[in-house]
Structures are given as C-alpha cells and as structure tokens.
Design a protein around this motif. Structure first.
Motif, PDB file in Angstrom:
ATOM      1  N   UNK A   1      48.348 -79.525  -8.036  1.00  0.00           N
ATOM      2  CA  UNK A   1      48.164 -80.692  -7.923  1.00  0.00           C
ATOM      3  C   UNK A   1      48.565 -81.130  -6.750  1.00  0.00           C
ATOM      4  N   UNK A   2      49.860 -80.993  -6.295  1.00  0.00           N
ATOM      5  CA  UNK A   2      50.236 -80.937  -4.864  1.00  0.00           C
ATOM      6  C   UNK A   2      49.549 -80.400  -3.698  1.00  0.00           C
ATOM      7  N   UNK A   3      49.189 -79.065  -4.376  1.00  0.00           N
ATOM      8  CA  UNK A   3      48.445 -78.309  -3.139  1.00  0.00           C
ATOM      9  C   UNK A   3      47.043 -79.100  -2.764  1.00  0.00           C
ATOM     10  N   UNK A   4      46.255 -79.726  -3.906  1.00  0.00           N
ATOM     11  CA  UNK A   4      45.084 -80.296  -3.563  1.00  0.00           C
ATOM     12  C   UNK A   4      45.279 -81.874  -2.725  1.00  0.00           C
ATOM     13  N   UNK A   5      46.279 -82.467  -3.023  1.00  0.00           N
ATOM     14  CA  UNK A   5      46.745 -83.618  -2.540  1.00  0.00           C
ATOM     15  C   UNK A   5      47.003 -83.433  -1.081  1.00  0.00           C
ATOM     16  N   UNK A   6      47.853 -82.362  -0.736  1.00  0.00           N
ATOM     17  CA  UNK A   6      48.222 -82.091   0.666  1.00  0.00           C
ATOM     18  C   UNK A   6      46.953 -81.550   1.381  1.00  0.00           C
TER      19      UNK A   6
END
Length: 213
Positions: free
Chosen positions: A101-106
């Motif tokens: 999830x963090x990868x997508x947001x970043x």
C-alpha cells in the motif's frame, strides 16, 4: 498553526528524467506497478516494491524530509493498518499489506509531484477519447480527476489542522475532537466545490457541452 507541506497532487517543477517523461508513460507505469503490487503475495516482494518506489523519490530529487512530512498522515494510517493486520494474521501478512500500500502511495505521489496537472488531464482525455462512442465523456472524467487531485491535499491539510487544533485544546487523544471538525470541514469543502461547479453549468447538458468545447 502551520500544516505540513503537501506533495500529493502538487506539481514540483524539475529537470530529472522522471520530470521529462511523458505523462501518459508515467500513468501507464503507475498502473503496471499497481497491478504487480496487488498481485504479489510475499512480504519480501512487497518490501522490494516499496524500495523501488522510494528509489523513484530519490531519482526525482524530491526533498526526502519534505516528502516524509507530506506523507505523515498516510504513515500514521499505515502504522495502524500494520498493527491491525499483525493482530488479525501475522507479521508477514502485515508487512505484505502495508508495504505494498505504501509503495503505491509513494509512487503515485512521485507521479503527481513530477507531472503538471494539465499534462495528466490531457493524457487521460486522449486515452479515453475512443470511449466517446459508448457515451463516456473523457473531458468529464478529466474534470473528476482534476477535482480528486486538488481535493486530496486539501483533505490531508484539514486532517492535520484538526489534529493540531485538538492537541492545542488538550484533546489530542479524543477521537471526537478530531473527527467532528474534520467531517464538518470536509463536507463544507465538498459543498463549496459542488456549488462552484453548478454555478458554471457543470452537471447538466449545457455544462457537458461547455466541457467538450
């Protein structure tokens, strides 16, 4: 109260390779990245995806400290999600879900921070052009995306300001002191946006023709 700087949806001019890439290419890459991220089922792969996204932050020469401050609300939500997933399953599953999830947001933040909003809208409008034949108005879709890109930074800023106001009153741990002002201000912002669009005729037949023009 000074809210944290916000990069999500805010274009940061630059001359890096990522800045110079066409908007369409970056959006396609983001879609491919998201598809791969959602398909992975191991924590190791999720961490690799997150590392790649963080590498793109460095590649775009974005101020990393500023980037972290801008994503602070997302990091708090991620910490809560991590704890919940660990409690519900195990630490490996928590790492997998949170990291991807963090990868997508970043990466999405990198795209919006290195691409002018107009360029994104033009790319989306061109890509959806053939769908006019099935009754979909690409310009209306572009308008919706523009509103989303403008709304996300505003909502994050409202959340930060609401939290700081609650802390100033000594109510930092009170969910009600945070959520009530947040909801009220978010609804007010949405209403003002709707009224502004209605005043310009968007949402009716004449407005749709105006968008196409």
């Amino acid at each position: 109260m000074t809210p944290a700087p916000n990069l999500l949806g805010l274009y940061q001019p630059g001359s890096t390779v990522i800045h110079r890439l066409p908007a369409g290419a970056k959006l396609v890459a983001l879609c491919v990245f998201g598809t791969v991220a959602m398909a992975i089922r191991t924590p190791e792969a999720a961490v690799v995806m997150l590392a790649l996204a963080v590498a793109c932050v460095a590649w775009s020469r974005t101020n990393f400290r500023l980037f972290l401050r801008a994503l602070r609300p997302i990091l708090i939500i991620s910490a809560i999600l991590f704890a919940f997933q660990w409690w519900q399953a195990d630490i490996a599953h928590a790492v997998q879900v949170t990291a991807r999830m963090l990868a997508l947001v970043v990466l999405a933040t990198v795209v919006t921070a290195t691409t002018a909003t107009d360029a994104i809208l033009d790319a989306v409008t061109r890509a959806l052009g053939p769908l006019r034949h099935v009754g979909i108005n690409p310009d209306s879709v572009g308008l919706a995306i523009a509103l989303m890109l403008r709304a996300i930074p505003g909502l994050l800023t409202i959340a930060i300001e609401s939290r700081e106001a609650a802390q100033a009153r000594g109510l930092g741990r009170s969910p009600r002191a945070l959520l009530v002002p947040l909801v009220v201000r978010a609804v007010a912002q949405a209403r003002m946006t709707g009224e502004a669009l209605a005043a310009r005729g968007f949402g009716d037949d004449e407005g749709d023709r105006a968008i196409q023009a």
